[in-house]
Design an enzyme around this catalytic site. Structure first.
Site, mmCIF file in Angstrom:
data_model
loop_
_atom_site.group_PDB
_atom_site.id
_atom_site.type_symbol
_atom_site.label_atom_id
_atom_site.label_comp_id
_atom_site.label_asym_id
_atom_site.label_seq_id
_atom_site.Cartn_x
_atom_site.Cartn_y
_atom_site.Cartn_z
ATOM 1 N N HIS A 15 106.315 67.783 33.181
ATOM 2 C CA HIS A 15 104.896 67.163 33.190
ATOM 3 C C HIS A 15 104.622 65.939 32.764
ATOM 4 C CE1 HIS A 15 100.557 67.669 33.279
ATOM 5 N NE2 HIS A 15 100.363 68.467 32.114
ATOM 6 N N CYS B 118 95.495 65.401 32.181
ATOM 7 C CA CYS B 118 96.589 65.810 33.088
ATOM 8 C C CYS B 118 96.224 65.858 34.557
ATOM 9 C CB CYS B 118 96.875 67.315 32.640
ATOM 10 S SG CYS B 118 97.330 67.343 30.891
ATOM 11 N N GLY C 154 93.296 68.952 29.634
ATOM 12 C CA GLY C 154 92.970 69.228 28.283
ATOM 13 C C GLY C 154 91.526 68.891 28.132
#
Length: 395
Positions: free
Chosen positions: A352, A92, A384
């Protein structure tokens, strides 16, 4: 060797499309090429051949974004073949990691002009099939979705590390006593701030609509949602009493973002006033199942390296992977004024698109500082598998 100042001259992004929505027919390499081309076109005084490198974040890379999507974007955007490209993956945080790596190259003199950004098409992320361990298997084979989360997990990983992302958000809600009601209220505020920002034209300076897509603003924003509507949604990860729902989580999305980074010489060549200057960055690790709290220490370290405190911040873009995750971080920063966080809405509303989000956040902070005329801003994301990434900008 002297360290050079690094300036953000411009930042652009596509509107963020929802899963299976208006951008689902666009290949991720084409989305990336679009923002690269738009960025170059907005600085006509700059010779595209002067771009020393293109850095792009991409979290999945299993489909049409394979084979170094940064290089593909540069070629598809029509940049000279002499302009190279490198793709980076910090899940991310990939888009922000690309910005940080490009800034590092400029600061050290390895580049004078660089493009940094990120892209993700979660709609077009493919299913993948593992090769069998022996030839001619007789049984059925399993396809794995590459859209989001763990897959083909190493059995040596402890089970508590590999829980679903939403369960990780539930663990943070447990840890900080964050109720369903607070999460839904946070989500509602995200949607309202995002809708208001679009209504006021606050995204006009950065958004470059994708051609042939009927999308003029972020597609996941729900102007008509309410506390009552959010309360009717069922928990997604703990059916028997969980608090995390589709309504207080970020959705699945498609999009791309890119920034133009330069040193003093590159700044003169663009003939433009910079939006902001890159000051410091930091990355940290936490227990994988508590990935949502990754930004907590990263933000503190980045501010410390910049000689700044929370009181010095004018704006703070914190990625909202989940409302519970964002609220958990805020709970650990009691000295931070929550009113300056995501003033134009966050990922729960805007979306996102994994590899693009960090670049979107950095670009938004730069544009907000330029609009204010001065100040310090910060962009941060949870990641993550338990990491946090933060970037401090100044003007």
């Amino acid at each position: 060797m002297s360290i050079r100042d690094v300036y953000i001259v411009d930042a652009v992004r596509t509107p963020i499309g929802k899963f299976g929505g208006a951008l689902s027919s666009a290949r991720p390499d084409d989305l990336a090429a679009h923002v690269v081309r738009a960025l170059v076109d907005r600085s006509p005084a700059l010779d595209p051949a002067r771009v020393d490198d293109v850095y792009f974040g991409d979290a999945n890379g299993a489909g049409e974004d394979n084979r170094d999507v940064a290089r593909m974007a540069a070629l598809l955007a029509g940049l000279p073949v002499t302009v190279p490209g490198v793709t980076v993956n910090r899940l991310c945080g990939s888009g922000l990691e690309a910005v940080i790596q490009a800034a590092r190259a400029v600061a050290l003199g390895d580049a004078s002009v660089a493009i940094a950004g990120g892209v993700e098409s979660m709609s077009r992320a493919p299913w993948v099939l593992q090769k069998p361990e022996r030839a001619f298997p007789a049984g059925h084979q399993q396809l794995h979705s590459t859209t989001l989360g763990w897959r083909m997990t190493n059995p040596r990983m402890p089970a508590e590390w590999t829980v679903p992302l939403g369960e990780g958000a539930e663990l943070i809600a447990d840890k900080h006593g964050i109720t369903r009601e607070r999460q839904d209220a946070f989500a509602l505020a995200s949607h309202r701030k995002a809708a208001e920002a679009w209504a006021k034209g606050l995204h006009d300076d950065e958004v470059v609509p994708y051609p042939d897509a009927d999308l003029t603003r972020d597609e996941s924003i729900r102007d008509d949602t309410s506390i009552e509507a959010l309360a009717r949604l069922k928990p997604s990860f703990r059916p028997g009493g969980g608090t995390v729902t589709a309504g207080n989580s970020s959705p699945l999305n498609d999009g791309a973002a890119a920034l133009l980074l330069v040193d003093e010489e590159g700044l003169r060549e663009t003939g433009r006033e910079p939006l902001a200057r890159i000051r410091t960055s930091a990355v940290t690790g936490v227990e994988p199942q508590l990935f949502g709290l990754g930004p907590v220490e990263a933000v503190r370290r980045a501010l410390g390296k910049a000689g700044r405190s929370f009181a010095d911040l004018r704006t703070f873009e914190l990625n909202e992977a989940f409302a519970a995750q964002a609220l958990g971080c805020l709970a650990e920063w009691p000295e931070l004024d929550p009113e300056i966080v995501n003033p134009r809405g966050g990922a729960v509303a805007i979306g996102h698109p994994l590899g693009a989000s960090g670049a979107r956040l950095a670009g938004s902070v730069a544009h907000q500082l330029a609009a204010a005329g001065s100040g310090t801003g910060l962009a941060a994301l949870c990641i993550g598998v338990g990491q946090g990434l933060a970037l401090v900008l100044e003007r």
